[in-house]
Motif scaffolding. Structure first.
Motif, mmCIF file in Angstrom:
data_model
loop_
_atom_site.group_PDB
_atom_site.id
_atom_site.type_symbol
_atom_site.label_atom_id
_atom_site.label_comp_id
_atom_site.label_asym_id
_atom_site.label_seq_id
_atom_site.Cartn_x
_atom_site.Cartn_y
_atom_site.Cartn_z
ATOM 1 N N ASP A 49 0.821 -1.206 0.000
ATOM 2 C CA ASP A 49 0.000 0.000 0.000
ATOM 3 C C ASP A 49 0.855 1.256 0.000
ATOM 4 O O ASP A 49 0.530 2.244 -0.660
ATOM 5 N N GLN A 50 1.945 1.232 0.727
ATOM 6 C CA GLN A 50 2.829 2.384 0.780
ATOM 7 C C GLN A 50 3.472 2.623 -0.591
ATOM 8 O O GLN A 50 3.574 3.757 -1.038
ATOM 9 N N GLY A 51 3.848 1.563 -1.275
ATOM 10 C CA GLY A 51 4.442 1.719 -2.602
ATOM 11 C C GLY A 51 3.426 2.122 -3.649
ATOM 12 O O GLY A 51 3.749 2.744 -4.650
ATOM 13 N N ALA A 52 2.146 1.788 -3.430
ATOM 14 C CA ALA A 52 1.097 2.114 -4.391
ATOM 15 C C ALA A 52 0.536 3.502 -4.185
ATOM 16 O O ALA A 52 -0.371 3.902 -4.890
ATOM 17 N N GLY A 53 1.032 4.235 -3.238
ATOM 18 C CA GLY A 53 0.567 5.608 -3.088
ATOM 19 C C GLY A 53 -0.031 5.919 -1.741
ATOM 20 O O GLY A 53 -0.884 6.788 -1.637
ATOM 21 N N GLY A 54 0.358 5.242 -0.722
ATOM 22 C CA GLY A 54 -0.138 5.551 0.615
ATOM 23 C C GLY A 54 -1.046 4.474 1.147
ATOM 24 O O GLY A 54 -1.079 3.352 0.656
ATOM 25 N N SER A 55 -1.807 4.814 2.161
ATOM 26 C CA SER A 55 -2.685 3.829 2.783
ATOM 27 C C SER A 55 -3.887 3.580 1.889
ATOM 28 O O SER A 55 -4.191 4.341 0.976
ATOM 29 N N SER A 56 -4.628 2.506 2.167
ATOM 30 C CA SER A 56 -5.718 2.082 1.304
ATOM 31 C C SER A 56 -6.926 3.008 1.365
ATOM 32 O O SER A 56 -7.796 2.934 0.519
ATOM 33 N N ASN A 57 -7.011 3.918 2.337
ATOM 34 C CA ASN A 57 -8.169 4.799 2.428
ATOM 35 C C ASN A 57 -7.875 6.214 1.945
ATOM 36 O O ASN A 57 -8.678 7.098 2.118
ATOM 37 N N SER A 58 -6.731 6.454 1.341
ATOM 38 C CA SER A 58 -6.412 7.799 0.864
ATOM 39 C C SER A 58 -7.027 8.043 -0.506
ATOM 40 O O SER A 58 -7.431 7.123 -1.203
ATOM 41 N N THR A 59 -7.104 9.306 -0.896
ATOM 42 C CA THR A 59 -7.718 9.658 -2.189
ATOM 43 C C THR A 59 -6.863 9.210 -3.361
ATOM 44 O O THR A 59 -7.390 8.818 -4.403
ATOM 45 N N SER A 60 -5.526 9.246 -3.215
ATOM 46 C CA SER A 60 -4.676 8.803 -4.316
ATOM 47 C C SER A 60 -4.828 7.304 -4.564
ATOM 48 O O SER A 60 -4.807 6.843 -5.710
ATOM 49 N N ARG A 62 -7.583 5.681 -4.012
ATOM 50 C CA ARG A 62 -8.900 5.530 -4.648
ATOM 51 C C ARG A 62 -8.813 5.838 -6.140
ATOM 52 O O ARG A 62 -9.427 5.167 -6.961
ATOM 53 N N GLN A 63 -8.033 6.865 -6.480
ATOM 54 C CA GLN A 63 -7.850 7.204 -7.895
ATOM 55 C C GLN A 63 -7.141 6.078 -8.630
ATOM 56 O O GLN A 63 -7.466 5.774 -9.775
ATOM 57 N N LEU A 64 -6.177 5.463 -7.966
ATOM 58 C CA LEU A 64 -5.463 4.350 -8.579
ATOM 59 C C LEU A 64 -6.402 3.176 -8.818
ATOM 60 O O LEU A 64 -6.386 2.551 -9.888
ATOM 61 N N LEU A 65 -7.259 2.878 -7.848
ATOM 62 C CA LEU A 65 -8.216 1.785 -8.029
ATOM 63 C C LEU A 65 -9.218 2.091 -9.138
ATOM 64 O O LEU A 65 -9.604 1.201 -9.904
ATOM 65 N N ASP A 66 -9.634 3.352 -9.265
ATOM 66 C CA ASP A 66 -10.545 3.726 -10.349
ATOM 67 C C ASP A 66 -9.874 3.570 -11.710
ATOM 68 O O ASP A 66 -10.498 3.109 -12.668
ATOM 69 N N ALA A 67 -8.611 3.949 -11.801
ATOM 70 C CA ALA A 67 -7.896 3.802 -13.069
ATOM 71 C C ALA A 67 -7.738 2.329 -13.428
ATOM 72 O O ALA A 67 -7.877 1.950 -14.598
ATOM 73 N N ARG A 68 -7.478 1.495 -12.445
ATOM 74 C CA ARG A 68 -7.366 0.059 -12.717
ATOM 75 C C ARG A 68 -8.706 -0.517 -13.156
ATOM 76 O O ARG A 68 -8.762 -1.391 -14.007
ATOM 77 N N GLN A 69 -9.798 -0.024 -12.575
ATOM 78 C CA GLN A 69 -11.120 -0.511 -12.955
ATOM 79 C C GLN A 69 -11.444 -0.123 -14.395
ATOM 80 O O GLN A 69 -12.079 -0.892 -15.113
ATOM 81 N N ASP A 70 -11.003 1.050 -14.834
ATOM 82 C CA ASP A 70 -11.204 1.444 -16.233
ATOM 83 C C ASP A 70 -10.475 0.507 -17.182
ATOM 84 O O ASP A 70 -10.947 0.226 -18.283
ATOM 85 N N LEU A 71 -9.328 0.018 -16.764
ATOM 86 C CA LEU A 71 -8.579 -0.907 -17.610
ATOM 87 C C LEU A 71 -9.240 -2.276 -17.678
ATOM 88 O O LEU A 71 -9.012 -3.034 -18.609
ATOM 89 N N ARG A 72 -10.069 -2.604 -16.690
ATOM 90 C CA ARG A 72 -10.747 -3.896 -16.666
ATOM 91 C C ARG A 72 -12.134 -3.834 -17.305
ATOM 92 O O ARG A 72 -12.981 -4.660 -17.047
#
Length: 150
Positions: A49-60, A62-72
């Motif tokens: 989580d730290q390497g992916a942009g911080g803790s799992s509840n941060s806005t960054s 969330r943006q990363l998870l949204d971008a991954r969902q667009d790819l799927r």
């Protein structure tokens, strides 16, 4: 016996290289295991989580998870047709037992050899018939190429 000349530039260069290699060798062993691999209560998920942009509840995050969902995203209807076109060439358990590359027909040719004389001391050879294939090697059709007679 030649005498060692300490003022020779080649000797100085060799001495400098030896000293530099010893320093590099000694500095490679200067780190400790605990400094290189620190012990703590962090888990691999925390490190991820730290390497992916911080803790799992941060806005960054969330943006990363949204971008991954667009790819799927699911395939568009016009893209599904392209997959069906390629399905004929895809290996599956069902079509694996059938050959995708069919053998092309290799017809036998029949040749009649007339009676003749042969050799340096001419000997008569009677006429005979022989059979041989049209092509020297077995020829294969490309997948989807027509193999039956026109």
């Amino acid at each position: 016996m030649p005498r060692l000349n300490l003022t020779d530039p080649r000797f100085k260069l060799a001495a400098y290289l030896a000293i530099a290699s010893l320093i590099m060798l000694a500095s490679g062993c200067s780190t400790s295991k605990d400094e290189l691999l620190p012990h703590g209560d962090t888990t691999m998920m925390d490190v991820w989580d730290q390497g992916a942009g911080g803790s799992s509840n941060s806005t960054s995050s969330r943006q990363l998870l949204d971008a991954r969902q667009d790819l799927r995203r699911p395939l568009q209807p016009h893209q599904a047709g392209a997959l069906d076109d390629n399905a004929r060439f895809t290996r599956t358990a069902q079509n694996e037992i059938y050959s995708q590359f069919k053998r092309l027909p290799n017809p036998d040719l029949v040749m009649y050899v007339f009676p003749h004389l042969s050799g340096s001391d001419p000997a008569p050879i009677p006429g005979y018939t022989t059979v041989f294939p049209l092509y020297q090697r077995v020829q294969y059709a490309m997948p989807g190429e027509r193999t039956e007679a026109y």
